[in-house]
Design a protein around this motif. Structure first.
Motif, PDB file in Angstrom:
ATOM      1  N   LEU A  70    -154.816  54.085  94.315  1.00 17.41           N
ATOM      2  CA  LEU A  70    -154.679  55.551  94.327  1.00 17.41           C
ATOM      3  C   LEU A  70    -156.016  56.218  94.643  1.00 17.41           C
ATOM      4  O   LEU A  70    -156.099  57.131  95.475  1.00 17.41           O
ATOM      5  CB  LEU A  70    -154.183  56.043  92.960  1.00 17.41           C
ATOM      6  N   LEU A  71    -157.054  55.759  93.958  1.00 19.95           N
ATOM      7  CA  LEU A  71    -158.378  56.383  94.121  1.00 19.95           C
ATOM      8  C   LEU A  71    -158.922  56.147  95.529  1.00 19.95           C
ATOM      9  O   LEU A  71    -159.481  57.061  96.146  1.00 19.95           O
ATOM     10  CB  LEU A  71    -159.340  55.823  93.076  1.00 19.95           C
ATOM     11  N   ASP A  72    -158.709  54.936  96.038  1.00 23.40           N
ATOM     12  CA  ASP A  72    -159.211  54.639  97.391  1.00 23.40           C
ATOM     13  C   ASP A  72    -158.541  55.523  98.430  1.00 23.40           C
ATOM     14  O   ASP A  72    -159.199  56.039  99.346  1.00 23.40           O
ATOM     15  CB  ASP A  72    -158.955  53.167  97.734  1.00 23.40           C
ATOM     16  N   ALA A  73    -157.224  55.709  98.299  1.00 21.90           N
ATOM     17  CA  ALA A  73    -156.494  56.537  99.265  1.00 21.90           C
ATOM     18  C   ALA A  73    -156.974  57.985  99.205  1.00 21.90           C
ATOM     19  O   ALA A  73    -157.164  58.640 100.236  1.00 21.90           O
ATOM     20  CB  ALA A  73    -154.993  56.467  98.986  1.00 21.90           C
ATOM     21  N   ALA A  74    -157.179  58.494  97.967  1.00 25.64           N
ATOM     22  CA  ALA A  74    -157.653  59.872  97.815  1.00 25.64           C
ATOM     23  C   ALA A  74    -159.065  60.015  98.377  1.00 25.64           C
ATOM     24  O   ALA A  74    -159.371  60.985  99.096  1.00 25.64           O
ATOM     25  CB  ALA A  74    -157.611  60.274  96.338  1.00 25.64           C
ATOM     26  N   HIS A  75    -159.921  59.070  98.071  1.00 28.38           N
ATOM     27  CA  HIS A  75    -161.306  59.129  98.571  1.00 28.38           C
ATOM     28  C   HIS A  75    -161.364  59.044 100.100  1.00 28.38           C
ATOM     29  O   HIS A  75    -162.174  59.714 100.742  1.00 28.38           O
ATOM     30  CB  HIS A  75    -162.144  57.992  97.958  1.00 28.38           C
ATOM     31  N   HIS A  76    -160.457  58.245 100.667  1.00 34.03           N
ATOM     32  CA  HIS A  76    -160.424  58.129 102.129  1.00 34.03           C
ATOM     33  C   HIS A  76    -160.079  59.484 102.761  1.00 34.03           C
ATOM     34  O   HIS A  76    -160.714  59.904 103.746  1.00 34.03           O
ATOM     35  CB  HIS A  76    -159.390  57.074 102.535  1.00 34.03           C
TER      36      HIS A  76
ATOM     37  N   LEU B 299    -152.401  55.656  81.679  1.00 37.96           N
ATOM     38  CA  LEU B 299    -153.848  55.409  81.736  1.00 37.96           C
ATOM     39  C   LEU B 299    -154.154  54.317  82.767  1.00 37.96           C
ATOM     40  O   LEU B 299    -155.116  54.422  83.539  1.00 37.96           O
ATOM     41  CB  LEU B 299    -154.339  54.996  80.344  1.00 37.96           C
ATOM     42  N   ALA B 300    -153.323  53.281  82.777  1.00 36.43           N
ATOM     43  CA  ALA B 300    -153.517  52.191  83.737  1.00 36.43           C
ATOM     44  C   ALA B 300    -153.349  52.696  85.168  1.00 36.43           C
ATOM     45  O   ALA B 300    -154.122  52.333  86.069  1.00 36.43           O
ATOM     46  CB  ALA B 300    -152.518  51.065  83.451  1.00 36.43           C
ATOM     47  N   LEU B 301    -152.356  53.564  85.382  1.00 39.21           N
ATOM     48  CA  LEU B 301    -152.135  54.105  86.731  1.00 39.21           C
ATOM     49  C   LEU B 301    -153.299  54.989  87.173  1.00 39.21           C
ATOM     50  O   LEU B 301    -153.688  54.998  88.336  1.00 39.21           O
ATOM     51  CB  LEU B 301    -150.836  54.916  86.764  1.00 39.21           C
ATOM     52  N   LEU B 302    -153.837  55.742  86.202  1.00 34.59           N
ATOM     53  CA  LEU B 302    -154.942  56.647  86.529  1.00 34.59           C
ATOM     54  C   LEU B 302    -156.165  55.870  87.019  1.00 34.59           C
ATOM     55  O   LEU B 302    -156.964  56.385  87.791  1.00 34.59           O
ATOM     56  CB  LEU B 302    -155.305  57.481  85.282  1.00 34.59           C
TER      57      LEU B 302
ATOM     58  N   LEU C  34    -136.499  50.589  87.900  1.00 34.35           N
ATOM     59  CA  LEU C  34    -137.740  50.468  87.142  1.00 34.35           C
ATOM     60  C   LEU C  34    -138.920  51.038  87.924  1.00 34.35           C
ATOM     61  O   LEU C  34    -139.751  51.777  87.388  1.00 34.35           O
ATOM     62  CB  LEU C  34    -137.994  48.997  86.813  1.00 34.35           C
ATOM     63  N   LEU C  35    -138.978  50.731  89.236  1.00 31.57           N
ATOM     64  CA  LEU C  35    -140.080  51.238  90.053  1.00 31.57           C
ATOM     65  C   LEU C  35    -139.931  52.730  90.325  1.00 31.57           C
ATOM     66  O   LEU C  35    -140.921  53.445  90.456  1.00 31.57           O
ATOM     67  CB  LEU C  35    -140.157  50.450  91.368  1.00 31.57           C
ATOM     68  N   ALA C  36    -138.685  53.202  90.387  1.00 33.12           N
ATOM     69  CA  ALA C  36    -138.469  54.646  90.554  1.00 33.12           C
ATOM     70  C   ALA C  36    -138.976  55.388  89.326  1.00 33.12           C
ATOM     71  O   ALA C  36    -139.536  56.491  89.428  1.00 33.12           O
ATOM     72  CB  ALA C  36    -136.985  54.932  90.770  1.00 33.12           C
ATOM     73  N   GLU C  37    -138.816  54.780  88.146  1.00 29.83           N
ATOM     74  CA  GLU C  37    -139.348  55.381  86.917  1.00 29.83           C
ATOM     75  C   GLU C  37    -140.870  55.416  86.964  1.00 29.83           C
ATOM     76  O   GLU C  37    -141.507  56.378  86.537  1.00 29.83           O
ATOM     77  CB  GLU C  37    -138.866  54.573  85.705  1.00 29.83           C
ATOM     78  N   ARG C  38    -141.469  54.371  87.515  1.00 32.24           N
ATOM     79  CA  ARG C  38    -142.919  54.357  87.659  1.00 32.24           C
ATOM     80  C   ARG C  38    -143.367  55.485  88.605  1.00 32.24           C
ATOM     81  O   ARG C  38    -144.426  56.081  88.430  1.00 32.24           O
ATOM     82  CB  ARG C  38    -143.363  52.988  88.182  1.00 32.24           C
ATOM     83  N   ALA C  39    -142.543  55.817  89.598  1.00 32.56           N
ATOM     84  CA  ALA C  39    -142.851  56.940  90.500  1.00 32.56           C
ATOM     85  C   ALA C  39    -142.889  58.252  89.720  1.00 32.56           C
ATOM     86  O   ALA C  39    -143.713  59.127  89.991  1.00 32.56           O
ATOM     87  CB  ALA C  39    -141.818  57.010  91.628  1.00 32.56           C
ATOM     88  N   ASN C  40    -142.014  58.373  88.730  1.00 32.30           N
ATOM     89  CA  ASN C  40    -142.036  59.593  87.911  1.00 32.30           C
ATOM     90  C   ASN C  40    -143.317  59.661  87.084  1.00 32.30           C
ATOM     91  O   ASN C  40    -143.885  60.735  86.880  1.00 32.30           O
ATOM     92  CB  ASN C  40    -140.807  59.636  86.993  1.00 32.30           C
ATOM     93  N   ASP C  41    -143.796  58.503  86.627  1.00 33.75           N
ATOM     94  CA  ASP C  41    -145.083  58.475  85.927  1.00 33.75           C
ATOM     95  C   ASP C  41    -146.208  58.952  86.848  1.00 33.75           C
ATOM     96  O   ASP C  41    -147.113  59.677  86.434  1.00 33.75           O
ATOM     97  CB  ASP C  41    -145.390  57.052  85.434  1.00 33.75           C
TER      98      ASP C  41
ATOM     99  N   LEU D 220    -160.404  63.929  87.027  1.00 30.45           N
ATOM    100  CA  LEU D 220    -159.906  62.633  86.549  1.00 30.45           C
ATOM    101  C   LEU D 220    -160.459  62.300  85.168  1.00 30.45           C
ATOM    102  O   LEU D 220    -159.757  61.784  84.296  1.00 30.45           O
ATOM    103  CB  LEU D 220    -160.268  61.517  87.542  1.00 30.45           C
ATOM    104  N   THR D 221    -161.732  62.623  84.959  1.00 29.69           N
ATOM    105  CA  THR D 221    -162.365  62.385  83.645  1.00 29.69           C
ATOM    106  C   THR D 221    -161.683  63.223  82.569  1.00 29.69           C
ATOM    107  O   THR D 221    -161.414  62.742  81.456  1.00 29.69           O
ATOM    108  CB  THR D 221    -163.862  62.725  83.708  1.00 29.69           C
ATOM    109  N   GLN D 222    -161.385  64.472  82.907  1.00 27.52           N
ATOM    110  CA  GLN D 222    -160.720  65.370  81.947  1.00 27.52           C
ATOM    111  C   GLN D 222    -159.339  64.833  81.575  1.00 27.52           C
ATOM    112  O   GLN D 222    -158.977  64.767  80.386  1.00 27.52           O
ATOM    113  CB  GLN D 222    -160.582  66.764  82.564  1.00 27.52           C
ATOM    114  N   VAL D 223    -158.557  64.424  82.578  1.00 25.59           N
ATOM    115  CA  VAL D 223    -157.202  63.920  82.329  1.00 25.59           C
ATOM    116  C   VAL D 223    -157.263  62.594  81.565  1.00 25.59           C
ATOM    117  O   VAL D 223    -156.465  62.348  80.658  1.00 25.59           O
ATOM    118  CB  VAL D 223    -156.429  63.774  83.658  1.00 25.59           C
ATOM    119  N   HIS D 224    -158.228  61.748  81.922  1.00 32.74           N
ATOM    120  CA  HIS D 224    -158.413  60.480  81.214  1.00 32.74           C
ATOM    121  C   HIS D 224    -158.641  60.744  79.725  1.00 32.74           C
ATOM    122  O   HIS D 224    -158.068  60.076  78.853  1.00 32.74           O
ATOM    123  CB  HIS D 224    -159.609  59.732  81.820  1.00 32.74           C
TER     124      HIS D 224
END
Length: 838
Positions: free
Chosen positions: A359-365, A351-354, A395-402, A321-325
């Motif tokens: 997202l992070l909580d779900a992955a950590h869980h 960057l805001a999504l990252l 608009l939200l479907a586009e956010r899914a592509n992000d 995550l740090t590398q991608v950030h």
């Protein structure tokens, strides 16, 4: 509105963005099988008559109506795609067959929510069904409102029209049951007509005691033939047998998109739409290219046995995550530096999504339960994408592509894969759906074009592709991914076609078109260092907009007559402290040095409001675009402007440096800065003062141009801000951006007033906004009195070439008439007519 019996101007029957037929996600309409026309993605709930005429057909399911205009043009108005399947639900027809209607009269009303939820698309068509007799010429391809000019309809010239010969030979007859879902409505009727037109014989359809010739779309629809109805087909002529077999096949075979069980087995296999060897899609960025097709596959994850060490997997994910950030921050910084606002907005969102805690909580869980970091991250993203796409919002479907973009980037970091695709230059890339990160990487590797099985024409990838000039097509369907790796293809993005089996002749034709384009650019480039002078001898300075000394050097190499705008924000953003006077001086001097002996216009810092600096905290504002920015910030924090002016006064030679003040709205602001500049010159012992100019980017400044020109040395029009402030439309607003058009007559009137006011004091006027880079606008700006155009460095040769083909006196005469027009689309149409682009 008639000009004569042959020509007719159609007004928009709906409000919304305008699309060419090639961009319609329907093979029958997009192929032109139904005829010439245009499409609108509607924002209102009522369809209006585009002209006066007679209603000659009303669809029994209430989704379409056909008018015959007084000049004989037949116009099919079709609301939505596959709306026939709604069987009239949600539609209210307001007219009857045989009724006389006036221009703008409401024809049908529909329930937007109900129809949108149940049909394939709300994109609606205006089709000229007798295109063999008439030609449709679009007036605009931007958003329209009901009643605005949309199309010119012109009767085709038919040399020595002859009386049609009577068919000879025996008439043969066949019977068939209709397989098309919803019956013989507009789309299948168009295919029947297209099939019939492939033969010399005359063909007719008979049903319910009525008959219609197969070459009349109105006649065929007027028979009101339903699904599973039995009809009779008759053919007479030299190839009657073949024509009958083809028509029976077409009538008994459902359209490819319908996935509907066909009736009898076809006797002749004749698939006309879609074409054999051609995939149809939607244009996301125009262009025509040929090259080898290379497919990019998504990352496949190794199996996860579970029971992983949570602490170790958390550390692995954090490192990735740090590398991608860091990667996204670097991309964002470059985009800001080069004023690539589209790119900046997209990656700021990434960057805001990252950093999104959900997202992070779900992955950590998942990691805490023993899942590998790769699978935990992938599952977290997939779950969020599912939620967004189920909401049914584009608009939200586009956010899914992000989100999918972030998924790919982080997985690459986790798996240790290089952020690189092995592709030859000139490849045409095929993928299920590309992400913005993919596009940036691919464009750097010199690919020729992009095509996707899915995706949308307004997606972030589409926006970036247009900015890079990279031909791109979307929504080509899953079969795109089944194509052979490396096969030669032709990507005709504007035509919405991917040709999978181009002939040697076709490949040569595309190559020639590319050569011609390159040759034209080379010729323009070869002349780019020569002055730009109109045919009647008026010299126009063509300068460049730059944001660094490197860009200035590139501009000089491209033939720039100077720098028309140096944005100094590049020195102030993405840092923790402000640049001192010494750093600023070195940066400005470097730009002057890079430009040889040519002048450089340097704009003082334009930050504040929506462009925040970490080290310059400003109060949050409800309307940042209307807040503390430009010269207003300089008034609030005079030490910042003083330091910048001192740095500018140290450059040599000072005679080549011109200073430009942003966001001026009144004369006192200019007088205050002018006095401050003179005081600093006196303090530094300078005998000369650099020229001082004012940016005209708010209507107040344009209206006060004469008073400002009395105290300024020159005026420079920033059409980007002037457009949004005049039209009261945020140019970054997704729904309004297409309507912020600087060729709006109101803008042109402000430009004309600016030039007239400056001329009274013998001051020159330049344009440094995006309009200067639009070759269609070049004659208008010259005609209104602009003498300097500051453009993107890559367009210098093109704009200079455009100037050399213009007559300034003619530009002045015609431009005055353009001020009287009612819309930007009308101005653009007039420009195309008077000064066609080469």
């Amino acid at each position: 509105m008639h000009k004569n019996n042959k020509e007719l101007t159609l007004s928009a029957p709906l409000s919304g963005p305008v699309l060419t037929l090639a961009k319609v996600p329907d093979a029958v309409f997009a192929s032109g099988a139904m005829g010439d026309g245009i499409a609108i993605d509607p924002l209102n709930d009522t369809l209006h008559a585009p002209c006066a005429g007679v209603v000659v057909h009303v669809a029994r399911t209430g989704h379409a109506v056909t008018l015959r205009a007084d000049n004989g043009a037949e116009l099919l108005l079709h609301l939505g795609l596959d709306t026939v399947e709604l069987q009239g639900q949600g539609f209210t027809m307001l007219v009857e067959e045989g009724a006389r209607v006036t221009n703008g009269q409401p024809l049908l009303r529909y329930d937007q929510d109900k129809v949108a939820q149940q049909c394939k698309s709300l994109v609606s068509l205006l089709i000229l069904t007798n295109s063999q007799d008439f030609q449709a010429r679009p007036i605009t391809l931007k958003s329209v409102r009901v009643g605005e000019p949309l199309l010119h309809i012109i009767r085709r010239q038919v040399a020595g029209a002859q009386a049609e010969a009577e068919p000879v030979g025996e008439e043969i007859v066949g019977h068939i049951r209709i397989a098309h879902r919803g019956g013989l409505h507009a789309r299948p009727a168009a295919l029947i007509r297209q099939t019939a037109q492939g033969f010399k014989s005359k063909s007719k359809l008979h049903f319910g005691g009525k008959s219609a010739t197969c070459d009349s779309l109105i006649g065929l629809m007027g028979l009101a033939i339903g699904e599973q109805d039995d009809v009779q087909v008759s053919c007479q002529g030299p190839d009657a047998e073949a024509a009958l077999q083809a028509l029976l096949t077409a009538l008994s075979t459902a359209l490819a998109e319908e996935h509907h069980a066909a009736a009898p087995t076809p006797m002749v296999q004749r698939q006309r739409v879609p074409e054999a060897g051609v995939l149809h899609g939607v244009c996301a960025a125009p262009g025509l290219v040929a090259g080898p097709l290379f497919r990019l596959s998504a990352i496949s994850l190794p199996a996860d046995a579970g029971h992983n060490d949570p602490a170790q997997q958390r550390q692995t994910l954090d490192t990735a995550l740090t590398q991608v950030h860091s990667e996204i921050t670097a991309t964002l910084s470059q985009a800001r530096k080069h004023k690539q606002t589209d790119e900046e907005a997209i990656f700021a969102a990434h960057l805001a999504l990252l950093e999104d805690p959900a997202l992070l909580d779900a992955a950590h869980h998942s990691i805490d339960l023993g899942t590998a970091a790769t699978h935990a991250w992938s599952q977290s993203i997939d779950a969020q994408c599912d939620v967004l796409q189920q909401l049914g919002s584009a608009l939200l479907a586009e956010r899914a592509n992000d989100l999918r973009d972030l998924k790919q980037r982080v997985l690459r970091a986790l798996l240790g894969e290089a952020w690189h695709y092995e592709l030859p230059p000139g490849a045409i890339v095929a993928a299920h759906e590309l992400t913005p990160s993919d596009l940036l990487q691919l464009s750097q590797q010199g690919v020729a074009g992009l095509c996707m099985a899915e995706g949308g024409a307004t997606s972030h990838v589409a926006i970036l592709a247009r900015g890079k000039g990279l031909p791109c097509m979307v929504a080509l369907g899953a079969s795109l991914l089944d194509q052979q790796q490396g096969q030669a293809v032709v990507l005709d993005a504007e035509g919405g076609r991917l040709e999978l089996m181009p002939s040697v002749e076709r490949l040569a034709q595309v190559e020639q078109a590319q050569l011609d384009r390159r040759q034209r650019r080379a010729e323009q480039q070869a002349q780019a260092h020569s002055p730009a002078q109109t045919v009647d001898g008026l010299h126009i300075e063509v300068a460049a907009n730059v944001a660094s000394s490197e860009e200035a050097a590139n501009a000089l190499a491209n033939g720039a007559d100077g720098v028309g705008l140096l944005r100094t924000e590049f020195l102030f953003v993405d840092r923790q402290t402000a640049p001192d006077e010494r750093e600023q001086h070195h940066a400005y001097q470097a730009v002057l040095d890079a430009m040889g002996d040519k002048s450089v216009i340097i704009r003082t810092i334009d930050v504040g409001g929506d462009k925040q600096l970490d080290y310059l905290p400003l109060p949050a504002e409800a309307n940042p675009v209307l807040g503390l920015r430009g010269i207003r910030l300089a008034q609030a924090r005079p030490e910042i402007l003083d330091q910048q002016l001192r740095a500018l006064l140290h450059v040599t030679p000072l005679s080549r440096c011109r200073i430009l003040l942003p966001m001026v709205t009144e004369v006192d602001e200019l007088l205050h800065i002018r006095q401050r500049l003179e005081a600093l010159c006196h303090e530094l012992g300078l005998s000369q003062r650099p020229e001082l100019g004012v940016m005209i980017e708010v209507p107040a400044a344009a209206l006060l141009a004469e008073q400002l020109a009395e105290h300024a040395d020159f005026l420079s029009i920033g059409t980007n801000d002037l457009s949004q402030y005049t039209l009261a439309m945020d140019r970054d607003h997704a729904g309004l951006a297409s309507r912020v058009d600087a060729l709006h007559p109101a803008l042109l009137r402000l430009i004309a007033q600016t030039c007239a006011g400056a001329a009274r004091h013998k001051r020159w006027v330049g344009v440094c906004g995006a309009l200067a880079s639009d070759p269609l606008a070049t004659p208008v700006l010259i005609g209104l009195g602009v003498s300097e155009l500051s453009v993107s460095p890559v367009q210098i040769g093109e704009i200079k070439d455009r100037v050399r083909h213009l007559d300034a006196s003619e530009c002045r005469r015609i431009s005055q008439d353009l001020l009287k027009l009612s819309s930007a689309s009308a101005v653009r149409h007039a420009c195309h007519q008077h000064w066609p682009l080469r």
